[in-house]
Design an enzyme around this catalytic site. Structure first.
Site, PDB file in Angstrom:
ATOM      1  N   ALA A  31     -18.848 -20.158   7.546  1.00 22.53           N
ATOM      2  CA  ALA A  31     -18.546 -20.905   8.762  1.00 22.53           C
ATOM      3  C   ALA A  31     -17.489 -20.132   9.542  1.00 22.53           C
ATOM      4  CB  ALA A  31     -18.019 -22.283   8.412  1.00 22.53           C
ATOM      5  N   SER A  45     -22.818 -28.058  -2.144  1.00 27.66           N
ATOM      6  CA  SER A  45     -22.620 -28.752  -0.872  1.00 27.66           C
ATOM      7  C   SER A  45     -23.814 -28.564   0.059  1.00 27.66           C
ATOM      8  CB  SER A  45     -21.338 -28.268  -0.196  1.00 27.66           C
ATOM      9  OG  SER A  45     -21.451 -26.888   0.092  1.00 27.66           O
ATOM     10  N   HIS A  46     -24.677 -27.600  -0.234  1.00 28.73           N
ATOM     11  CA  HIS A  46     -25.919 -27.430   0.534  1.00 28.73           C
ATOM     12  C   HIS A  46     -27.142 -27.757  -0.317  1.00 28.73           C
ATOM     13  CE1 HIS A  46     -23.341 -24.840   3.148  1.00 28.73           C
ATOM     14  NE2 HIS A  46     -24.001 -25.485   4.059  1.00 28.73           N
ATOM     15  N   THR A  54     -18.997 -25.960  13.379  1.00 19.16           N
ATOM     16  CA  THR A  54     -18.459 -25.019  12.386  1.00 19.16           C
ATOM     17  C   THR A  54     -19.169 -23.667  12.478  1.00 19.16           C
ATOM     18  OG1 THR A  54     -19.932 -26.063  10.800  1.00 19.16           O
ATOM     19  CG2 THR A  54     -17.639 -26.751  10.755  1.00 19.16           C
ATOM     20  N   ASP A  98     -13.412 -31.182   3.888  1.00 17.48           N
ATOM     21  CA  ASP A  98     -12.283 -30.759   3.048  1.00 17.48           C
ATOM     22  C   ASP A  98     -10.948 -31.205   3.643  1.00 17.48           C
ATOM     23  OD1 ASP A  98     -13.816 -29.650   1.067  1.00 17.48           O
ATOM     24  OD2 ASP A  98     -13.795 -27.632   1.914  1.00 17.48           O
ATOM     25  N   ALA A 156     -27.602 -23.964   3.965  1.00 21.72           N
ATOM     26  CA  ALA A 156     -26.919 -22.666   4.028  1.00 21.72           C
ATOM     27  C   ALA A 156     -27.789 -21.700   4.836  1.00 21.72           C
ATOM     28  CB  ALA A 156     -26.704 -22.146   2.618  1.00 21.72           C
ATOM     29  N   HIS A 178     -30.735 -27.389  11.582  1.00 21.04           N
ATOM     30  CA  HIS A 178     -30.391 -26.571  10.420  1.00 21.04           C
ATOM     31  C   HIS A 178     -29.321 -27.305   9.648  1.00 21.04           C
ATOM     32  CE1 HIS A 178     -29.797 -23.188   7.842  1.00 21.04           C
ATOM     33  NE2 HIS A 178     -30.674 -22.472   8.513  1.00 21.04           N
TER      34      HIS A 178
END
Lengths: 335, 335
Positions: A182, A48-49, A162, A190, A124, A121
């Protein structure tokens, strides 16, 4: 693990991302840093990153909101206090600019604070910290995560992003402990998936648009908010992240950054806080050996997985066999 | 609020605690610092850290394990890095010894780390931080809380103490924001009360003696463990507290300190970590004004109670009317 037999070498993936980011207008240095960052996340199984984020960054560069050619300026306002203006560029490049000053502060005074403002940013946090822990330092970082989608219990509108928090520490005889999470209970992505499947989320995940706690994922998505993890304690941490990463650095809060964000932009211009400490100045025993001892106690108590264990295992597999080629990687290679 | 019409003035309560601690062998300076600390907790409505703890401290002093006459030594190992040997005495006295060095570091370099080892902390953390935030600084602290009674999911024996974490920040136009919480989900005292009443605890509170999650309070008390708050994220924070407050300072971990603790001792000899930052060196806007802005956003979103609000309200009431006399205070005054 993606279901594939196809693999790509880390260096080849880095080169492909680097080309893509440079084609989108990132400077060679920024492209190189971000290519290693996203390829590293992909290699370590943090998909996911990973490559998934590259098209988002390209689109954000295209809006002009994220400046891929920004030249961040780092100044030591004291021998241990480094202040960085990221100038609407990548936070990771800002850290790179602060690194020589930080390493000098660590060598001479055993500590450093890096306060970065006006940075983006969108990865991760652990890649920011791991090199410092590899060098024997304890490192802590916090990033105001932009899009306000999280609120403490009782709030009728989102206040925080988050807001991730991470720390890293050297461990004798093994790779560093690096923890990154997070401060929201879940990601909005999600919750949206859960809503689309018509399922409920666990208690403590979110609020409806009136600020009432709900387990109805659809109500959270429709104008509600995520909750910070862990009730009021997690909420205090979400607040701490905004204070450290925005108020202290001079960056925007989540609620301030979001309105200036153009359509299609994925990252948000906020701030990042880093604290680096040489842990051997404070104690009387070698820190890394002590950390190894404590992790030994955890393993003896039956804990099989220490934070970062899985990441390192996935990394080792990728170094031996290459990185599994996902649809996202295939798309990247086709462009 | 205790059901009483009787009140005592803050200074009189301080004097009574001071006498009691000196009678138990504490030095005048240590007794004075701890008397103001416990009386302050009582005044602010934090009764579990108030006068209730005084007999426990007396008993701990009587065992000789806590040294009420210890003379902590603070040394600046760098202009910003202060290392303190508490010599088995009160953590709060150790902070007092570090204060002049810390304030000098803050003035000259905008930051300070205080690493305290071999210290006893048996009170709330917010009294340690509030004076620094009053002076305009951001402060963070962590204490390894001794008795191992907390473990991450899956551990078959306790590893951590309740390991509290706290932070404080100045807020323009109001008193500082000070947040202080245990990284365990609940206190063992509260779980024991729940067990005695034959009730269940919420999910995520604890483990049975086999390391299985349970809501049966009795099973947690009978050889089980508390869980950190907030699942694996809170567990990562419990671990971070041991690393910062023990490994980095040179103090004992919870699992190490407990075996050396004599019968009747309440506090545990571990360590404490403090980080102090002048937040105006990093940003471009006044930190306290920015913090006030963010708290305004929270209030506008419908949040009625910000951390520390209740404490300050209780303090104001006590300053106007005196501190309500509880049975614990009555007992103190009778000795």
């Amino acid at each position: 693990m993606p279901d594939t037999d196809e693999h790509i070498r880390f260096d080849d993936l880095v080169a492909a991302i680097d080309r893509t980011l440079q084609a989108a207008g990132a400077s060679p240095e920024a492209a190189s840093i971000m290519a290693r960052n996203f390829a590293g996340c992909e290699r370590d199984g943090a998909l996911s990153h990973g490559v998934f984020r590259v098209p988002q960054i390209v689109e954000t560069l295209n809006t002009g909101y994220l400046d891929g050619t920004a030249e961040p300026t780092a100044e030591a306002v004291s021998p241990t206090y480094i202040r960085v203006d990221a100038k609407s560029g990548f936070a990771q490049l800002a850290i790179e600019r602060a690194r020589p000053l930080a390493l000098q502060a660590l060598e001479q005074h055993g500590m450093a604070v890096i306060a970065i403002r006006d940075s983006h940013h969108h990865s991760a946090l652990w890649p920011d910290l791991e090199p410092f822990a590899d060098a024997g330092f304890v490192a802590i970082t916090a990033v105001t995560a932009g899009v306000p989608n999280t609120a403490p219990l009782g709030a009728n509108s989102p206040v925080y992003g988050t807001n991730p928090l991470a720390y890293a520490a050297p461990v004798a005889g093994s790779r560093p402990l690096v923890v990154d999470f997070a401060t929201s209970a879940m990601s909005m992505g999600d919750v949206t998936l859960t809503a689309n499947e018509g399922r409920q989320v666990p208690e403590g995940t979110g609020l409806d648009s009136e600020g009432q706690a709900t387990t109805d994922a659809a109500k959270i998505v429709a104008g509600g908010s995520l909750l910070p993890f862990g009730g009021h304690k997690g909420a205090a941490l979400s607040l701490m992240v905004e204070l450290l990463a925005s108020a202290l650095t001079g960056g925007d809060f989540s609620v301030e950054a979001a309105p200036g964000k153009p359509e299609g932009a994925a990252s948000t211009q906020t701030g990042q806080f880093l604290l680096l400490i040489d842990p051997n100045r404070g104690g009387s025993a070698d820190f890394a050996a002590r950390a190894a001892q404590l992790i030994g106690v955890l393993r003896d108590a039956g804990i099989e997985r220490i934070p970062a264990d899985r990441r390192y295992r996935t990394r080792d597999e990728a170094e031996a066999r290459g990185i599994p080629v996902t649809p996202a990687i295939r798309e990247l290679l086709a462009t």
